[in-house]
Enzyme design. Structure first.
Site, mmCIF file in Angstrom:
data_model
loop_
_atom_site.group_PDB
_atom_site.id
_atom_site.type_symbol
_atom_site.label_atom_id
_atom_site.label_comp_id
_atom_site.label_asym_id
_atom_site.label_seq_id
_atom_site.Cartn_x
_atom_site.Cartn_y
_atom_site.Cartn_z
ATOM 1 N N ASN A 143 53.692 39.716 37.890
ATOM 2 C CA ASN A 143 53.451 41.153 38.038
ATOM 3 C C ASN A 143 54.698 41.796 38.661
ATOM 4 O O ASN A 143 55.032 41.512 39.808
ATOM 5 C CB ASN A 143 52.219 41.340 38.927
ATOM 6 C CG ASN A 143 51.864 42.794 39.168
ATOM 7 O OD1 ASN A 143 52.649 43.694 38.893
ATOM 8 N ND2 ASN A 143 50.679 43.026 39.701
ATOM 9 N N CYS B 127 51.710 50.124 40.698
ATOM 10 C CA CYS B 127 51.899 49.553 39.349
ATOM 11 C C CYS B 127 51.692 50.576 38.236
ATOM 12 O O CYS B 127 52.083 50.337 37.096
ATOM 13 C CB CYS B 127 50.987 48.350 39.146
ATOM 14 S SG CYS B 127 51.162 47.121 40.430
ATOM 15 N N HIS C 75 49.628 46.979 31.770
ATOM 16 C CA HIS C 75 50.275 46.469 32.983
ATOM 17 C C HIS C 75 50.049 44.962 33.039
ATOM 18 O O HIS C 75 48.936 44.473 32.815
ATOM 19 C CB HIS C 75 49.666 47.159 34.205
ATOM 20 C CG HIS C 75 50.101 46.558 35.501
ATOM 21 N ND1 HIS C 75 51.410 46.198 35.745
ATOM 22 C CD2 HIS C 75 49.400 46.225 36.623
ATOM 23 C CE1 HIS C 75 51.493 45.684 36.967
ATOM 24 N NE2 HIS C 75 50.292 45.686 37.511
HETATM 25 O O1 UT7 Z 1 48.909 45.274 40.195
HETATM 26 C C1 UT7 Z 1 47.781 44.980 40.978
HETATM 27 C C2 UT7 Z 1 48.003 43.674 41.660
HETATM 28 N N1 UT7 Z 1 46.919 42.804 41.900
HETATM 29 C C3 UT7 Z 1 46.157 42.198 40.974
HETATM 30 O O2 UT7 Z 1 46.165 42.477 39.815
HETATM 31 C C4 UT7 Z 1 45.281 41.100 41.492
HETATM 32 C C5 UT7 Z 1 43.975 41.005 40.808
HETATM 33 N N2 UT7 Z 1 43.294 39.762 41.200
HETATM 34 C C6 UT7 Z 1 43.627 38.578 40.654
HETATM 35 O O3 UT7 Z 1 44.483 38.506 39.787
HETATM 36 C C7 UT7 Z 1 42.831 37.372 41.085
HETATM 37 O O4 UT7 Z 1 41.839 37.769 41.992
HETATM 38 C C8 UT7 Z 1 43.721 36.271 41.707
HETATM 39 C C9 UT7 Z 1 44.567 35.605 40.629
HETATM 40 C C10 UT7 Z 1 44.603 36.836 42.798
HETATM 41 C C11 UT7 Z 1 42.843 35.177 42.328
HETATM 42 O O5 UT7 Z 1 41.940 34.659 41.374
HETATM 43 P P1 UT7 Z 1 40.389 34.522 41.718
HETATM 44 O O6 UT7 Z 1 39.774 33.840 40.568
HETATM 45 O O7 UT7 Z 1 39.886 35.895 42.079
HETATM 46 O O8 UT7 Z 1 40.409 33.546 42.957
HETATM 47 P P2 UT7 Z 1 39.882 33.801 44.453
HETATM 48 O O9 UT7 Z 1 40.769 34.774 45.164
HETATM 49 O O10 UT7 Z 1 38.427 34.072 44.436
HETATM 50 O O11 UT7 Z 1 40.109 32.385 45.072
HETATM 51 C C12 UT7 Z 1 39.354 31.257 44.684
HETATM 52 C C13 UT7 Z 1 39.778 30.068 45.540
HETATM 53 C C14 UT7 Z 1 39.739 30.346 47.033
HETATM 54 O O12 UT7 Z 1 39.281 29.180 47.686
HETATM 55 P P3 UT7 Z 1 37.752 29.080 48.195
HETATM 56 O O13 UT7 Z 1 37.594 30.213 49.172
HETATM 57 O O14 UT7 Z 1 36.904 29.239 46.961
HETATM 58 O O15 UT7 Z 1 37.704 27.730 48.799
HETATM 59 C C15 UT7 Z 1 41.187 30.573 47.379
HETATM 60 O O16 UT7 Z 1 41.497 30.216 48.710
HETATM 61 O O17 UT7 Z 1 41.136 29.708 45.227
HETATM 62 C C16 UT7 Z 1 41.902 29.652 46.434
HETATM 63 N N3 UT7 Z 1 43.266 30.080 46.127
HETATM 64 C C17 UT7 Z 1 44.182 29.254 45.623
HETATM 65 N N4 UT7 Z 1 44.145 27.944 45.317
HETATM 66 C C18 UT7 Z 1 45.271 27.396 44.818
HETATM 67 C C19 UT7 Z 1 43.786 31.324 46.243
HETATM 68 N N5 UT7 Z 1 45.063 31.309 45.831
HETATM 69 C C20 UT7 Z 1 45.336 30.050 45.449
HETATM 70 C C21 UT7 Z 1 46.475 29.399 44.924
HETATM 71 N N6 UT7 Z 1 46.399 28.075 44.628
HETATM 72 N N7 UT7 Z 1 47.634 30.074 44.704
#
Ligand code: UT7
Length: 330
Positions: A287, A116, A257
Site C-alpha cells: 500500500n 489514500c 486503491h
Molecule cells: O489504506 C488503508 C490502509 N489500511 C488497510 O487497508 C488495512 C485493512 N486491513 C487489512 O488489510 C487486514 O485487517 C490486515 C491484513 C491488516 C490483517 O488481516 P486480518 O485478517 O484482519 O488479521 P487480524 O488483524 O485479525 O489478525 C489475525 C491474527 C492476530 O492474532 P490472534 O489475535 O488471532 O492471535 C494477529 O496478531 O494474525 C496476527 N497477525 C499476524 N500474524 C503473522 C497480525 N499481523 C500479523 C503478521 N504475521 N504480520
C-alpha cells in the site's frame, strides 16, 4: 453545458530501487511470507534509500509524466502533491518539488492530505481549477515515504506499506465528454481513530516520552478499516456510476486503491465485475497510500490495458475515513 474537459496528457511513476520481500521482513518481526500473502496479497514493497525524500520520488515520477506528455516543467502552472508523508511539516512538499523540477515561480503549488484517497481528491480539485480557466496545465502527484511513519516492530502494519510516487499531467481539451468525466468524494470523520498517528501534531507536539512510546508511528485497527474500506469503495463506485448513467460492465478497467488484494476481491464481488477488470499491483508495491492509484494507472496504461474510448474507474478509501472515485474516458 460544458464545452471543454480536463484530460490526462501524460502519466509517470517511480518506486525506489530497494525491494523488501516478505521473507526478509520475517527476519525482523514474527511473520511469514505465507501469512502476509494469504491475508493481503502482498509479496514485496519498495523502500526509499536513506536521504531519499517524498519530493525526490515525486520529481523522478514527474519527469516521466512530463516526458510522456511531451511537455516540460516550464509548461506547468499548477502543482499539487497529495501526501501524508511530506518532507517536512512545513513548508509544502509541492514547493520542494517545484524548485527541484524547475516549475516556474508563477505556478500555484500546494499539498493536499486525504490519505489514500489523496490522489482522487487532488484530481477533483485540480480538474475544477483547470476548468475554471485560471490554470492551463497541472501536475497532480501522489507521493509517499510511508517507511518513515511505519512502526517496523509492529507486524500488523509494517508488512502492508511501501514507498513510491505516481502522477499525471492534466490539461484542458475543447472536446467535450472526454478525460475526467466525473469525480465523487466523501468522508466519514467519525472514524478518525481507526487509522492515525497519535502524536507529533499541534495537539501533541513531540516529547522524549511520546517518541519513546512510538506514538509518532501509524496506528491501525485493521479489521475495522477492512470492513469500512469494502463498503466505502463499493458505495463510491456505485454512486458515481449511477450519477453518470453507467453500468459496472461498461467500465473497461477499475483502478482501485491497492491496500489489500482481499479488499479488491470483495469489491469485485459486490460490483459483480470480474477480477480481470481490476488492475492489481499490490503484490509488488504494498500500500503506497496516495501514490497507489497513480502508480497503478501509469502501469495499466503502459501495459496496454487502457484503449482509446475506454472508460476507467478510479476508486479509493483512506484514513479519515476518506473515499472517492473518478471516471475517465480515454
Ligand atoms: O489504506 C488503508 C490502509 N489500511 C488497510 O487497508 C488495512 C485493512 N486491513 C487489512 O488489510 C487486514 O485487517 C490486515 C491484513 C491488516 C490483517 O488481516 P486480518 O485478517 O484482519 O488479521 P487480524 O488483524 O485479525 O489478525 C489475525 C491474527 C492476530 O492474532 P490472534 O489475535 O488471532 O492471535 C494477529 O496478531 O494474525 C496476527 N497477525 C499476524 N500474524 C503473522 C497480525 N499481523 C500479523 C503478521 N504475521 N504480520
Amino acid at each position: 453545458m460544458a464545452t471543454s474537459s480536463c484530460i490526462i496528457l501524460g502519466t509517470g511513476a517511480y518506486a525506489p530501487a530497494r525491494i523488501l520481500t516478505n521473507d526478509e521482513l520475517s527476519k525482523t518481526v514474527e511473520t511469514s511470507d505465507e501469512w502476509i500473502i494469504t491475508r493481503s496479497g502482498i509479496r514485496e514493497r519498495h523502500i526509499a534509500a536513506p536521504g531519499e525524500n517524498t519530493s525526490d520520488m515525486a520529481v523522478t515520477a514527474a519527469k516521466a509524466a512530463l516526458a510522456d506528455a511531451k511537455l516540460t516543467a516550464a509548461d506547468i502552472d499548477l502543482l499539487v502533491v497529495a501526501t501524508i508523508t511530506p518532507d517536512l511539516l512545513m513548508p509544502a512538499t509541492a514547493c520542494f518539488v517545484q524548485h527541484k523540477l524547475g516549475v516556474p515561480t508563477q505556478a500555484a503549488c500546494f499539498d493536499l492530505n486525504a490519505a489514500c484517497s489523496g490522489f482522487i481528491y487532488a484530481l477533483d480539485t485540480v480538474s475544477a481549477l483547470l476548468l475554471s480557466g485560471r490554470y492551463k496545465r497541472a501536475l497532480v502527484i501522489g507521493a509517499e515515504k510511508l517507511s518513515a511513519i511505519v512502526d517496523w516492530q509492529d507486524r500488523a502494519t509494517c508488512m502492508l506499506f511501501g514507498d513510491g510516487a505516481g502522477e499525471v499531467v492534466l490539461g484542458v481539451s475543447d472536446q467535450p465528454g472526454v478525460g475526467i468525466i466525473g469525480t465523487k468524494l466523501g468522508a466519514a470523520g467519525a472514524n478518525v481513530d481507526l487509522l492515525y498517528i497519535p502524536k507529533g501534531g499541534s495537539n501533541a507536539p513531540a516529547t522524549p516520552e511520546s517518541i519513546a512510546a512510538g506514538d509518532h508511528f501509524m496506528k491501525m485497527k485493521g479489521k475495522e478499516v477492512f470492513k469500512l474500506a469494502v463498503r466505502a469503495m463499493d458505495e463510491s463506485a456505485r454512486d458515481i456510476l449511477e450519477q453518470h448513467g453507467l453500468r459496472a460492465d461498461q467500465i473497461g478497467l477499475v483502478i482501485p486503491h491497492q491496500a489489500n488484494l482481499r479488499i479488491i476481491e470483495a469489491v469485485s464481488q459486490y460490483l459483480e465485475l470480474p477480477m480481470d477488470r481490476f488492475f492489481v499491483n499490490v503484490d509488488r508495491y504494498g500500500n503506497t497510500s496516495s501514490a497507489s492509484v497513480p502508480i497503478a494507472l501509469d502501469e495499466a496504461r503502459k501495459a496496454g490495458r487502457i484503449k482509446p474510448g475506454d472508460i476507467t474507474l478510479l476508486v479509493a478509501f483512506g484514513a479519515g475515513l476518506t473515499y472517492g472515485s473518478a471516471l475517465i474516458r480515454w
